[in-house]
Enzyme design. Structure first.
Site, PDB file in Angstrom:
ATOM      1  N   HIS A 224       0.845  -1.210   0.000  1.00  0.00           N
ATOM      2  CA  HIS A 224       0.000   0.000   0.000  1.00  0.00           C
ATOM      3  C   HIS A 224       0.877   1.254   0.000  1.00  0.00           C
ATOM      4  O   HIS A 224       0.642   2.191  -0.753  1.00  0.00           O
ATOM      5  CB  HIS A 224      -0.885   0.055   1.259  1.00  0.00           C
ATOM      6  CG  HIS A 224      -1.940  -1.002   1.347  1.00  0.00           C
ATOM      7  ND1 HIS A 224      -2.028  -1.866   2.410  1.00  0.00           N
ATOM      8  CD2 HIS A 224      -2.969  -1.320   0.538  1.00  0.00           C
ATOM      9  CE1 HIS A 224      -3.070  -2.670   2.241  1.00  0.00           C
ATOM     10  NE2 HIS A 224      -3.656  -2.365   1.112  1.00  0.00           N
TER      11      HIS A 224
ATOM     12  N   LYS B 212     -15.420  -7.487   4.393  1.00  0.00           N
ATOM     13  CA  LYS B 212     -14.406  -8.304   5.076  1.00  0.00           C
ATOM     14  C   LYS B 212     -14.513  -7.969   6.568  1.00  0.00           C
ATOM     15  O   LYS B 212     -14.736  -6.821   6.917  1.00  0.00           O
ATOM     16  CB  LYS B 212     -13.010  -7.905   4.590  1.00  0.00           C
ATOM     17  CG  LYS B 212     -12.803  -8.027   3.095  1.00  0.00           C
ATOM     18  CD  LYS B 212     -11.485  -7.372   2.694  1.00  0.00           C
ATOM     19  CE  LYS B 212     -11.228  -7.518   1.197  1.00  0.00           C
ATOM     20  NZ  LYS B 212     -10.009  -6.803   0.758  1.00  0.00           N
TER      21      LYS B 212
ATOM     22  N   ARG C  14      -2.158  -6.253  -8.360  1.00  0.00           N
ATOM     23  CA  ARG C  14      -1.066  -7.206  -8.155  1.00  0.00           C
ATOM     24  C   ARG C  14      -1.056  -8.320  -9.194  1.00  0.00           C
ATOM     25  O   ARG C  14      -0.004  -8.858  -9.534  1.00  0.00           O
ATOM     26  CB  ARG C  14      -1.169  -7.858  -6.768  1.00  0.00           C
ATOM     27  CG  ARG C  14      -0.734  -6.977  -5.647  1.00  0.00           C
ATOM     28  CD  ARG C  14      -1.251  -7.460  -4.325  1.00  0.00           C
ATOM     29  NE  ARG C  14      -2.708  -7.350  -4.292  1.00  0.00           N
ATOM     30  CZ  ARG C  14      -3.445  -7.534  -3.212  1.00  0.00           C
ATOM     31  NH1 ARG C  14      -2.881  -7.883  -2.093  1.00  0.00           N
ATOM     32  NH2 ARG C  14      -4.755  -7.380  -3.269  1.00  0.00           N
TER      33      ARG C  14
ATOM     34  N   SER D 233      -2.853  -7.852   2.973  1.00  0.00           N
ATOM     35  CA  SER D 233      -3.134  -7.710   4.409  1.00  0.00           C
ATOM     36  C   SER D 233      -3.419  -9.077   5.026  1.00  0.00           C
ATOM     37  O   SER D 233      -3.020  -9.349   6.162  1.00  0.00           O
ATOM     38  CB  SER D 233      -4.333  -6.774   4.611  1.00  0.00           C
ATOM     39  OG  SER D 233      -4.045  -5.499   4.106  1.00  0.00           O
TER      40      SER D 233
HETATM   41  P1  ADP Z   1      -9.875  -3.470  -0.505  1.00  0.00           P
HETATM   42  O1  ADP Z   1     -10.642  -4.213   0.542  1.00  0.00           O
HETATM   43  O2  ADP Z   1     -10.550  -2.191  -0.951  1.00  0.00           O
HETATM   44  O3  ADP Z   1      -9.366  -4.300  -1.657  1.00  0.00           O
HETATM   45  P2  ADP Z   1      -7.122  -3.431   0.443  1.00  0.00           P
HETATM   46  O4  ADP Z   1      -6.592  -2.711   1.627  1.00  0.00           O
HETATM   47  O5  ADP Z   1      -7.003  -4.908   0.406  1.00  0.00           O
HETATM   48  O6  ADP Z   1      -8.606  -2.917   0.296  1.00  0.00           O
HETATM   49  O7  ADP Z   1      -6.436  -2.842  -0.871  1.00  0.00           O
HETATM   50  C1  ADP Z   1      -6.531  -1.487  -1.188  1.00  0.00           C
HETATM   51  C2  ADP Z   1      -5.890  -1.227  -2.533  1.00  0.00           C
HETATM   52  O8  ADP Z   1      -4.504  -1.519  -2.466  1.00  0.00           O
HETATM   53  C3  ADP Z   1      -6.439  -2.124  -3.653  1.00  0.00           C
HETATM   54  O9  ADP Z   1      -6.433  -1.385  -4.853  1.00  0.00           O
HETATM   55  C4  ADP Z   1      -5.447  -3.253  -3.698  1.00  0.00           C
HETATM   56  O10 ADP Z   1      -5.438  -3.885  -4.963  1.00  0.00           O
HETATM   57  C5  ADP Z   1      -4.165  -2.495  -3.439  1.00  0.00           C
HETATM   58  N1  ADP Z   1      -3.119  -3.326  -2.876  1.00  0.00           N
HETATM   59  C6  ADP Z   1      -3.160  -4.136  -1.806  1.00  0.00           C
HETATM   60  N2  ADP Z   1      -1.973  -4.754  -1.618  1.00  0.00           N
HETATM   61  C7  ADP Z   1      -1.164  -4.307  -2.615  1.00  0.00           C
HETATM   62  C8  ADP Z   1       0.193  -4.585  -2.995  1.00  0.00           C
HETATM   63  N3  ADP Z   1       0.928  -5.464  -2.321  1.00  0.00           N
HETATM   64  N4  ADP Z   1       0.682  -3.960  -4.088  1.00  0.00           N
HETATM   65  C9  ADP Z   1      -0.086  -3.091  -4.777  1.00  0.00           C
HETATM   66  N5  ADP Z   1      -1.351  -2.793  -4.497  1.00  0.00           N
HETATM   67  C10 ADP Z   1      -1.888  -3.393  -3.415  1.00  0.00           C
END
Ligand code: ADP
Length: 164
Positions: free
Chosen positions: A20, A44, A93, A131
């Site tokens: 992130h 979630k 990703r 996460s």
């Molecule tokens: P959500 O529940 O909205 O998917 P996340 O916190 O899982 O929330 O992810 C938020 C954003 O960050 C999404 O666009 C996700 O694809 C991106 N993201 C999460 N992990 C990574 C990573 N390792 N590299 C790049 N983008 C990421």
């Protein structure tokens, strides 16, 4: 004419990872301001409260005045509309992310045609990072080094100690 171009990086951030952070830092090279928006009511079941997630992100970006951390309830596009921001950035990703994100983007564009949703490809070293993976790693005693900020690792250990 000068105008401040802002983008919203939204997500659950439960917890925020270096993947992130990488997207937010790269967004700062393109945009004048990045609003990191923590989703309150995701489907979630989060382990951190929205307040805890906001606090961790604020701590991580405390030296970057161009990052604002906020939280929102309900539809992201409505939040963007209320803030008067028309660009949303999502990280990608893999093909799984692409499939989910493209559906969301098309639905959001239908709801709010003025919005532009743009995607940024992860850097290779973060492609495996999520996460949920980091929660598993810490729950089973692994190190979060290189994957999460030390502040997040400390909070995650405290949280998971209470849960195991
Ligand atoms: P959500 O529940 O909205 O998917 P996340 O916190 O899982 O929330 O992810 C938020 C954003 O960050 C999404 O666009 C996700 O694809 C991106 N993201 C999460 N992990 C990574 C990573 N390792 N590299 C790049 N983008 C990421």
């Amino acid at each position: 004419m000068s105008s401040c171009k802002a983008v919203i990086c939204a997500g659950s951030f439960d917890p925020p990872t270096n993947g992130h952070i990488n997207i937010i830092e790269r967004a700062l090279r393109i945009f004048d301001k990045v609003i990191v928006a923590v989703a309150i009511n995701t489907r979630k079941a989060p382990i951190f409260t929205p307040g805890e997630r906001v606090e961790m992100l604020k701590e991580m970006f405390k030296d970057e005045p161009r990052v604002e951390v906020d939280s929102f309830k309900g539809l992201l596009v409505e939040y963007a509309g209320k803030r008067g921001i028309t660009t949303i950035l999502r990280g990608i990703r893999n093909m799984g992310d692409y499939e989910y994100e493209s559906q969301m983007a098309l639905a959001n564009k239908t709801l709010y045609p003025d919005i532009e949703i743009i995607f940024m490809m992860t850097e290779g070293k973060y492609a495996h990072l999520s996460s949920s993976i980091i929660k598993e790693v810490i729950a089973f005693g692994g190190s979060g080094c290189g994957m999460i900020h030390p502040v997040v690792e400390k909070k995650l250990r405290e949280k998971l100690r209470g849960e195991l």
